[in-house]
Write a protein that holds these residues in place. Structure first.
Motif, mmCIF file in Angstrom:
data_model
loop_
_atom_site.group_PDB
_atom_site.id
_atom_site.type_symbol
_atom_site.label_atom_id
_atom_site.label_comp_id
_atom_site.label_asym_id
_atom_site.label_seq_id
_atom_site.Cartn_x
_atom_site.Cartn_y
_atom_site.Cartn_z
ATOM 1 N N PHE A 39 0.836 -1.202 0.000
ATOM 2 C CA PHE A 39 0.000 0.000 0.000
ATOM 3 C C PHE A 39 0.870 1.250 0.000
ATOM 4 C CE2 PHE A 39 -2.187 3.482 2.041
ATOM 5 C CZ PHE A 39 -3.453 3.457 1.471
ATOM 6 N N TYR A 40 1.905 1.252 0.842
ATOM 7 C CA TYR A 40 2.757 2.432 0.961
ATOM 8 C C TYR A 40 3.536 2.677 -0.331
ATOM 9 C CZ TYR A 40 5.836 5.886 3.108
ATOM 10 O OH TYR A 40 6.498 7.036 3.403
ATOM 11 N N LEU A 43 0.983 3.989 -3.164
ATOM 12 C CA LEU A 43 0.443 5.341 -3.017
ATOM 13 C C LEU A 43 1.473 6.350 -2.530
ATOM 14 C CD1 LEU A 43 -3.100 4.645 -1.529
ATOM 15 C CD2 LEU A 43 -2.426 4.975 -3.906
ATOM 16 N N PRO A 88 -1.838 6.035 5.017
ATOM 17 C CA PRO A 88 -3.256 5.913 4.648
ATOM 18 C C PRO A 88 -4.157 6.854 5.432
ATOM 19 C CG PRO A 88 -2.594 4.093 6.065
ATOM 20 C CD PRO A 88 -1.341 4.859 5.752
ATOM 21 N N LYS A 89 -5.287 7.174 4.827
ATOM 22 C CA LYS A 89 -6.305 7.952 5.519
ATOM 23 C C LYS A 89 -7.114 7.040 6.438
ATOM 24 C CE LYS A 89 -6.631 11.310 1.752
ATOM 25 N NZ LYS A 89 -7.526 11.964 0.749
ATOM 26 N N ASP A 122 -8.847 4.087 4.831
ATOM 27 C CA ASP A 122 -7.879 3.078 4.398
ATOM 28 C C ASP A 122 -7.326 2.308 5.587
ATOM 29 O OD1 ASP A 122 -8.137 3.825 1.702
ATOM 30 O OD2 ASP A 122 -6.680 5.437 1.952
ATOM 31 N N SER A 155 -9.783 -0.368 6.575
ATOM 32 C CA SER A 155 -9.786 -1.448 5.596
ATOM 33 C C SER A 155 -8.527 -2.308 5.706
ATOM 34 C CB SER A 155 -9.904 -0.867 4.189
ATOM 35 O OG SER A 155 -9.811 -1.880 3.215
ATOM 36 N N LEU A 156 -7.373 -1.670 5.861
ATOM 37 C CA LEU A 156 -6.113 -2.408 5.969
ATOM 38 C C LEU A 156 -6.058 -3.209 7.264
ATOM 39 C CD1 LEU A 156 -3.642 0.317 4.665
ATOM 40 C CD2 LEU A 156 -4.189 -1.842 3.543
#
Length: 346
Positions: free
Chosen positions: A85-86, A89, A93-94, A97, A100-101
């Motif tokens: 993810f990192y 993007l 994360p917000k 996110d 969800s993660l």
């Protein structure tokens, strides 16, 4: 007319009435030759090698002796999902996110948030590394400025800029000025080549600055505007002062006065002396207009960076805020605060 002939057409590079025939070199008189600038490529490579050796053998031991040290950072546990993810993007994360993660990785939300804080912190440049880079730039700017100033002190056009345009473009090239221009061009080419490997908040501004500087040196050399180009390059008198201020900051020595001198050079000396003289005293043709545009770009960047530095100065004077390097990436103090915040959330 071929592409090469069209590019080097004298109407683009020289003022009306002048041609390249006016600048033919002879046994006694030398004029700038565009092919001379090809030497900047091995020059940039050589400076990059010297830079690496200097940072490893001189700047690094010096920084340690002066008490510059890196803070310990917590180790980050490997996690393929969070790393993916990192990397994808390029940011933390917000809130949505994070939730969800956390579900996908079967970890608490705070644990995921802490992981991203630690991962972000470990990717930031170390304080000692930044001290080494500032030391290299300080050394180059300092050692190039004073010899360059010595070359110009006895030149009448250095004190009276209108003399730069007398008999232009039929102004013989002084070998020392030609080599100095190549040195400056090689240095900025080496900075452009290594900039993608550095982490800076002002990466785009740095690229614009370096490209504008390189183009200005290239154009002024080819059009035999070396006298004016040397005057413009002397505006870097404040650069070694800024790098010294950054070194003092990394050593925890707070100095605001050097930043004030830096701003004066940017916002007073450069626009009122150099830029004003070029705009008001010289006839306009295509290349002079191009140089004028790049000088304006440099001045806009100076205003932007001065604004950031003034914010720092007022923060120190009015609120006692710690000095930050407004032009480079997040400081070690900021990272430690982020890490402390992450640790408190665990």
């Amino acid at each position: 007319m071929g592409l090469s002939e069209g590019f080097w057409h004298h109407e683009y590079w020289l003022p009306p009435g002048a041609t390249w025939e006016d600048m033919k070199k002879s046994a006694d008189i030398q004029y700038p030759q565009p092919q001379d600038l090809l030497l900047c490529m091995p020059g940039a490579l050589l400076l990059t090698i010297v830079r690496c050796i200097f940072k490893r053998t001189i700047a690094l031991p010096l920084g340690r002796r002066l008490g510059v040290s890196d803070k310990l950072r917590p180790k980050v546990q490997p996690n393929a999902m969070l790393e993916g993810f990192y990397v994808l993007l390029g940011r933390t994360p917000k809130e949505g996110d994070l939730i969800s993660l956390a579900k996908q990785s079967d970890l608490p939300v705070k644990k995921v948030e802490t992981w991203f804080w630690h991962w972000w912190a470990q990717e930031q440049p170390r304080l000692l590394k930044k001290f080494c880079e500032a030391s290299w730039r300080f050394t180059f700017y300092f050692t190039s400025f004073f010899p360059g100033l010595a070359l110009l002190c006895d030149k009448p056009w250095f004190w009276d800029h209108t003399v730069c345009w007398l008999r232009f473009p039929q102004q013989p090239l002084l070998p020392a000025l030609g080599w100095f221009s190549l040195l400056e061009l090689s240095f900025y080419c080496s900075l452009v080549a290594t900039l993608p490997f550095e982490k800076r908040k002002d990466f785009k501004e740095q690229i614009i600055h370096h490209i504008a500087t390189i183009t200005s040196i290239f154009v002024s050399y080819c059009a035999n505007l070396i006298q004016f180009g040397m005057i413009v390059m002397r505006h870097d008198a404040s650069d070694y002062i800024l790098e010294l201020a950054k070194m003092l900051h990394y050593m925890k020595w707070k100095r605001v006065c050097v930043l004030v001198v830096f701003i004066i050079s940017w916002l007073v000396i450069f626009p009122l002396i150099t830029y004003y003289c070029f705009v008001t005293k010289f006839q306009f043709f295509l290349i002079s207009c191009l140089i004028n545009a790049f000088l304006m770009v440099l001045q806009l960047l100076h205003i932007f960076w001065s604004y950031l530095i003034i914010q720092v100065i007022f923060g120190v004077i009015l609120h006692g805020v710690k000095i930050k390097d407004a032009r480079s990436d997040t400081e070690e103090s900021d990272r430690s605060e982020a890490e402390d915040l992450a640790n408190n959330r665990e």
